[in-house]
Design an enzyme around this catalytic site. Structure first.
Site, PDB file in Angstrom:
ATOM      1  CB  THR A 130      -0.842   0.059   1.368  1.00 29.60           C
ATOM      2  OG1 THR A 130      -1.887   1.253   1.188  1.00 29.60           O
ATOM      3  CG2 THR A 130      -0.034   0.527   2.528  1.00 29.60           C
ATOM      4  CD  GLN A 173      -3.288   3.388   4.438  1.00 29.18           C
ATOM      5  OE1 GLN A 173      -3.216   2.459   3.432  1.00 29.18           O
ATOM      6  NE2 GLN A 173      -4.124   3.473   5.178  1.00 29.18           N
ATOM      7  CG  HIS A 198      -2.075  -1.875   5.232  1.00 27.53           C
ATOM      8  ND1 HIS A 198      -2.848  -2.748   5.122  1.00 27.53           N
ATOM      9  CD2 HIS A 198      -2.482  -0.524   5.144  1.00 27.53           C
ATOM     10  CE1 HIS A 198      -4.194  -2.142   4.972  1.00 27.53           C
ATOM     11  NE2 HIS A 198      -3.996  -0.988   5.050  1.00 27.53           N
ATOM     12  CD  GLU A 233      -3.136   1.165  -2.423  1.00 36.76           C
ATOM     13  OE1 GLU A 233      -3.957   0.439  -2.458  1.00 36.76           O
ATOM     14  OE2 GLU A 233      -1.959   1.628  -1.679  1.00 36.76           O
ATOM     15  CG  HIS A 234      -4.795   4.914  -0.418  1.00 34.47           C
ATOM     16  ND1 HIS A 234      -3.848   3.864  -0.043  1.00 34.47           N
ATOM     17  CD2 HIS A 234      -5.747   4.284  -0.320  1.00 34.47           C
ATOM     18  CE1 HIS A 234      -4.524   2.793  -0.134  1.00 34.47           C
ATOM     19  NE2 HIS A 234      -5.650   3.006   0.057  1.00 34.47           N
ATOM     20  CG  ASP A 291      -7.916   1.633   4.075  1.00 37.59           C
ATOM     21  OD1 ASP A 291      -7.979   1.624   3.020  1.00 37.59           O
ATOM     22  OD2 ASP A 291      -7.250   1.867   5.012  1.00 37.59           O
ATOM     23  CD  GLU A 323      -8.081  -0.238 -45.438  1.00 40.20           C
ATOM     24  OE1 GLU A 323      -8.660  -1.379 -45.261  1.00 40.20           O
ATOM     25  OE2 GLU A 323      -8.266   0.789 -44.591  1.00 40.20           O
ATOM     26  CG  HIS A 341     -12.677  -6.129 -46.528  1.00 36.04           C
ATOM     27  ND1 HIS A 341     -11.617  -7.120 -46.855  1.00 36.04           N
ATOM     28  CD2 HIS A 341     -12.541  -5.823 -45.337  1.00 36.04           C
ATOM     29  CE1 HIS A 341     -10.868  -7.288 -45.595  1.00 36.04           C
ATOM     30  NE2 HIS A 341     -11.664  -6.714 -44.842  1.00 36.04           N
TER      31      HIS A 341
END
Length: 435
Positions: free
Chosen positions: A241, A263, A266, A332-333, A366, A420, A425
């Site tokens: 984290t 944090q 963790h 992340e945060h 969280d 092309e 096609h």
């Protein structure tokens, strides 16, 4: 305990900022060889490999790799009332916030009889990984399951490591959260082997392959997700984290300190970064964090995380430079604790989730903000997003043209196919009018 990076008097370029941002000395690729071996063992040996890996890494062999429904029901009944009430509230809030992520189908009319319909189709089956180890994450069950359910996924499997403390079953609080959400397919498997099992299936335990795997894990889980990408879809390689706080002199040092420590608890590789234009705030936080880190329950883990190369107090000349630093980091945060948070927010582009104001800590996200906490780490928020209903949805265009609508554009299709050098096609169109 936490180092200081002084960038005052400098205006680094984007490339220089990317080189300057503090990162843990980890690389998912270094775990790839080991993860690949674990996945291949599960593919070739199935249940035998899963049991062997559980004994090796989790120090227990689960009696039932697929958790019986009776155990799930018992776990729901045994949930502590306060925990159950909190999970119920989290489910309600995440459902409400996630509902905004589901686009409405639309039809575009390009002419008479010429329609293109945009629809959002859920995958049929997903595998959700809920980590074990240093902490228990029933909240991650909520964050993974609710978006899948709201997206319309019909088949959901949860994998979480077996716990020796609980006889080889997964943690009962995780089981209880799964039961509250109505998930009845839960496996006591963990690590890279679990990712391989979800991706390729294990017939002996009735585990069918999934289409998407989501959820955070350690470096081996992240490496395994990278290895099976292409066989299945993944959310991101969510690793340790991260929190980055942009703060000025108006911020409360106690709040900033508490959020950094929250944090850091963790994991030893967790990143805690403060970016500020206030030398006074930086000094106050540097002092307070030493005291706060020493008295928290996981003091040893927090100290290692804050002392690591991934954590720092960064001094800059202005909030504008702080925003540039954050954008280069891609946290992340991201918290904004400034006198004018909206001015800072306008400059910020790269983050998994952004928490604005002194009373919007990451801990809120969280658990009970209603936002999702499964977010990209390691700078991946610069190009990817957090988990949501859209993770399980595929945009599909449905084309409906009648004869007249096709005839109206036939000449232009022929012109482009000729340009092309793909004449067949055009012929596929003109053949419809030859009669």
């Amino acid at each position: 305990m936490i180092r200081t990076i002084d960038l005052r008097g400098r205006t680094p370029s984007r490339a220089e900022l990317i080189a300057l941002v503090p990162r843990a000395e980890t690389d998912v690729s270094v775990a790839s060889e080991a993860a690949a071996a674990l996945i291949e063992a599960v593919r070739s040996d199935g249940l035998v490999a899963l049991r062997g890996q559980a004994e090796r890494f989790d120090k227990v062999v689960p009696e039932h790799v697929r958790v019986p429904q009776a155990d799930i029901d018992a776990a729901v009944a045994a949930l502590e009332p306060g925990v159950r009430a909190a999970l119920d509230e989290a489910i309600v809030r995440v459902r409400q916030a996630t509902a905004a992520q589901i686009p409405e189908p639309r039809t575009t009319t390009l002419g008479d009889g010429a329609l293109v319909q945009q629809r959002w189709q859920p995958v049929e089956r997903v595998g959700l990984y809920v980590p074990g180890g240093k902490a228990v994450y029933p909240s991650s069950v909520v964050m993974n399951v609710v978006p899948a359910q709201l997206a319309g996924v019909g088949s959901i499997a949860i994998a979480s490591p077996p716990q020796s403390e609980f006889g080889g079953s997964i943690h009962p609080t995780i089981l209880g959260a799964a039961g509250l959400l109505g998930v009845d397919e839960v496996y006591a498997i963990g690590g890279a082997g679990a990712v391989g099992a979800l991706a390729y299936g294990v017939d002996e335990i009735g585990l069918d392959p999934v289409q998407v795997i989501t959820g955070p894990g350690n470096v081996f889980v992240a490496a395994a997700k990278r290895l099976v990408r292409g066989v299945v879809g993944i959310d991101s390689e969510a690793g340790p984290t991260e929190i980055l706080i942009i703060a000025d002199a108006s911020a409360d040092p106690a709040f900033v300190t508490a959020d950094l420590v929250s944090q850091a608890e963790h994991d030893e590789l967790a990143a805690a970064v403060l970016v500020t234009d206030s030398a006074e705030l930086a000094a106050a936080v540097a002092t307070e964090v030493q005291t706060a880190a020493s008295v928290t329950r996981h003091a040893e883990r927090v100290a290692i995380a804050l002392d690591g190369p991934q954590s720092a107090i960064v001094l800059v000349d202005s909030i504008e430079v702080a925003a540039a630093f954050s954008n280069a980091y891609g946290p992340e945060h991201l918290e904004i604790q400034t006198a004018d948070p909206d001015a800072a927010l306008a400059r910020l582009h790269n983050a998994g989730a952004i928490f604005v104001g002194a009373f919007s800590p990451v801990s809120l996200g969280d658990y009970l903000a209603g936002s999702n906490h499964v977010l990209p780490t390691g700078g991946q928020s610069r190009f990817s997003s957090g988990l949501g209903a859209y993770t399980f949805l595929r945009p599909q265009q449905v084309i409906r043209y009648d004869r007249g609508a096709l005839e109206a554009v036939a000449d232009r299709i022929v012109a482009l196919s000729s340009a092309e050098n793909l004449p067949a096609h055009g012929e596929a169109v003109t053949a419809r009018f030859a009669r």
